[in-house]
Design a protein around this motif. Structure first.
Motif, PDB file in Angstrom:
ATOM      1  N   THR A   7       6.465 -65.361  92.419  1.00  0.00           N
ATOM      2  CA  THR A   7       6.247 -65.074  91.007  1.00  0.00           C
ATOM      3  C   THR A   7       5.958 -66.372  90.266  1.00  0.00           C
ATOM      4  O   THR A   7       6.196 -67.473  90.779  1.00  0.00           O
ATOM      5  CB  THR A   7       7.486 -64.423  90.400  1.00  0.00           C
ATOM      6  N   ALA A   8       5.487 -66.244  89.028  1.00  0.00           N
ATOM      7  CA  ALA A   8       5.211 -67.423  88.211  1.00  0.00           C
ATOM      8  C   ALA A   8       6.478 -68.235  87.980  1.00  0.00           C
ATOM      9  O   ALA A   8       6.456 -69.472  88.000  1.00  0.00           O
ATOM     10  CB  ALA A   8       4.597 -67.000  86.885  1.00  0.00           C
ATOM     11  N   ARG A  23       0.501 -70.776  82.911  1.00  0.00           N
ATOM     12  CA  ARG A  23      -0.424 -69.877  82.227  1.00  0.00           C
ATOM     13  C   ARG A  23      -1.630 -70.650  81.697  1.00  0.00           C
ATOM     14  O   ARG A  23      -2.774 -70.169  81.767  1.00  0.00           O
ATOM     15  CB  ARG A  23       0.294 -69.173  81.075  1.00  0.00           C
ATOM     16  N   HIS A  26      -3.953 -71.457  84.450  1.00  0.00           N
ATOM     17  CA  HIS A  26      -4.662 -70.246  84.843  1.00  0.00           C
ATOM     18  C   HIS A  26      -5.781 -69.922  83.858  1.00  0.00           C
ATOM     19  O   HIS A  26      -6.937 -69.709  84.249  1.00  0.00           O
ATOM     20  CB  HIS A  26      -3.670 -69.083  84.924  1.00  0.00           C
ATOM     21  N   HIS A  36      -2.720 -59.585  94.447  1.00  0.00           N
ATOM     22  CA  HIS A  36      -2.518 -58.505  93.497  1.00  0.00           C
ATOM     23  C   HIS A  36      -2.091 -57.243  94.226  1.00  0.00           C
ATOM     24  O   HIS A  36      -2.752 -56.769  95.156  1.00  0.00           O
ATOM     25  CB  HIS A  36      -3.806 -58.215  92.710  1.00  0.00           C
ATOM     26  N   GLN A  40       2.131 -54.164  90.021  1.00  0.00           N
ATOM     27  CA  GLN A  40       2.951 -55.373  89.938  1.00  0.00           C
ATOM     28  C   GLN A  40       2.135 -56.511  89.352  1.00  0.00           C
ATOM     29  O   GLN A  40       0.902 -56.477  89.334  1.00  0.00           O
ATOM     30  CB  GLN A  40       3.459 -55.783  91.329  1.00  0.00           C
ATOM     31  N   HIS A  41       2.868 -57.527  88.868  1.00  0.00           N
ATOM     32  CA  HIS A  41       2.193 -58.738  88.406  1.00  0.00           C
ATOM     33  C   HIS A  41       1.565 -59.456  89.607  1.00  0.00           C
ATOM     34  O   HIS A  41       2.053 -59.357  90.737  1.00  0.00           O
ATOM     35  CB  HIS A  41       3.178 -59.671  87.712  1.00  0.00           C
ATOM     36  N   ARG A  42       0.486 -60.175  89.323  1.00  0.00           N
ATOM     37  CA  ARG A  42      -0.113 -60.984  90.388  1.00  0.00           C
ATOM     38  C   ARG A  42       0.878 -62.052  90.863  1.00  0.00           C
ATOM     39  O   ARG A  42       1.685 -62.546  90.080  1.00  0.00           O
ATOM     40  CB  ARG A  42      -1.396 -61.669  89.884  1.00  0.00           C
ATOM     41  N   ARG A  43       0.755 -62.406  92.134  1.00  0.00           N
ATOM     42  CA  ARG A  43       1.662 -63.395  92.700  1.00  0.00           C
ATOM     43  C   ARG A  43       0.875 -64.536  93.341  1.00  0.00           C
ATOM     44  O   ARG A  43      -0.276 -64.380  93.724  1.00  0.00           O
ATOM     45  CB  ARG A  43       2.584 -62.742  93.732  1.00  0.00           C
ATOM     46  N   TYR A  44       1.559 -65.666  93.441  1.00  0.00           N
ATOM     47  CA  TYR A  44       0.952 -66.882  93.980  1.00  0.00           C
ATOM     48  C   TYR A  44       1.133 -66.928  95.485  1.00  0.00           C
ATOM     49  O   TYR A  44       2.250 -66.830  96.001  1.00  0.00           O
ATOM     50  CB  TYR A  44       1.587 -68.122  93.354  1.00  0.00           C
TER      51      TYR A  44
END
Length: 312
Positions: A7-8, A23, A26, A36, A40-44
């Motif tokens: 996660t971020a 952010r 990005h 993606h 869910q939120h995008r992940r690294y």
């Protein structure tokens, strides 16, 4: 090693930056999460993290964010068994350099953020950071501008600090080594090209970094060269000239102690005289040079003159 995408918040903690900084990177520079999963939120991913490590390291050295991001995005980040190929990128992120302005600072005048970043990395003996900055600078600006605008100001600044304190010899040695590695990595012309340029240090001269810069700048211009290195006796140089018949010979001297003009006279009066015999470096002066020996100025002039001689 990272097994799962992050996660971020987790990435921010690992890098030691704020989530808002992620952010910004990005939104402004395209260094965002790439995995993606619907709902869910995008992940690294591991590869995202590696590029962010590069971004973090370069900005910590003072490189402008836009320039650091361009380098991080362009660099290949090979992954093997889930881990970055370059172990230097997996170490803990560097702390922000101190701005004490005191005894540990290296002055670079008005040479810009990149030179200041390199100076800070040099004083910390941070070879990976030095390499990051130099590789990026050579790739974006070319050898000549990297030498004139970044490398030389920092080397000069270290020299001034040594003169004032009699310290930092280790700083100069490590930086010189990293510079050598980065200049050597500049792609050379095809193997089949026959080098007609011979670069050498004068007898007893141990400084070769400027010759390495010249060799790299010539390679960037498509001109192959041979470099004999430091402390080349006149007899050895004459033997090399006799065997390979170069079109141009450049002899570097850093100080008057190594600038014996007899080394040059032997080349211009010998039976295998090159088309161009040139002296380079602060050790030489026009007043002491033999006739028909050209005194080169900066790196730009040296590349132009030597390139012209290679085509004769």
């Amino acid at each position: 090693m990272m097994d799962d995408a992050l996660t971020a918040g987790a990435v921010a903690r690992r890098l030691g930056v704020a989530v808002t900084t992620l952010r910004t990177w990005h939104q402004r520079y395209g260094l965002g999460p790439s995995r993606h999963t619907p709902g869910q939120h995008r992940r690294y991913t591991a590869e995202d993290m590696d590029r962010l490590q590069v971004m973090r390291r370069l900005t910590a050295q003072g490189v402008p964010p836009a320039e650091a991001a361009a380098w991080a995005k362009r660099m290949p980040v090979p992954i093997e068994n889930g881990a970055p190929a370059d172990p230097a990128w997996t170490t803990a992120p560097p702390t922000e350099p101190s701005r004490d302005g005191g005894g540990h600072a290296i002055g670079v005048g008005r040479s810009g953020a990149t030179a200041r970043g390199l100076a800070r990395a040099a004083i910390r003996l941070d070879a990976p950071a030095q390499r990051d900055i130099l590789e990026m600078t050579i790739a974006r600006r070319g050898v000549i501008r990297a030498w004139d605008e970044v490398i030389m100001p920092v080397l000069f600044g270290i020299g001034e600090r040594y003169a004032a304190t009699l310290k930092y010899i280790e700083v100069e040695h490590l930086l010189s080594r990293v510079v050598t590695e980065c200049l050597s990595a500049v792609p050379r012309p095809p193997v089949g090209a026959n080098p007609r340029i011979l670069l050498t240090a004068a007898d007893e001269e141990q400084h070769t970094l400027p010759l390495e810069a010249l060799a790299a700048a010539l390679a960037e211009a498509g001109v192959p060269s041979r470099m004999l290195g430091a402390r080349v006796p006149p007899e050895a140089l004459a033997g090399a000239v006799e065997r390979i018949g170069p079109a141009a010979v450049v002899i570097w001297s850093q100080t008057p102690a190594t600038s014996d003009p007899a080394q040059l006279s032997r080349l211009v009066t010998g039976p295998n005289r090159p088309y161009l015999v040139a002296a380079a470096g602060p050790g030489w002066t026009n007043q002491t040079l033999p006739d028909d020996v050209l005194l080169l100025g900066g790196l730009t002039e040296a590349v132009e003159v030597v390139t012209a001689a290679a085509t004769e």
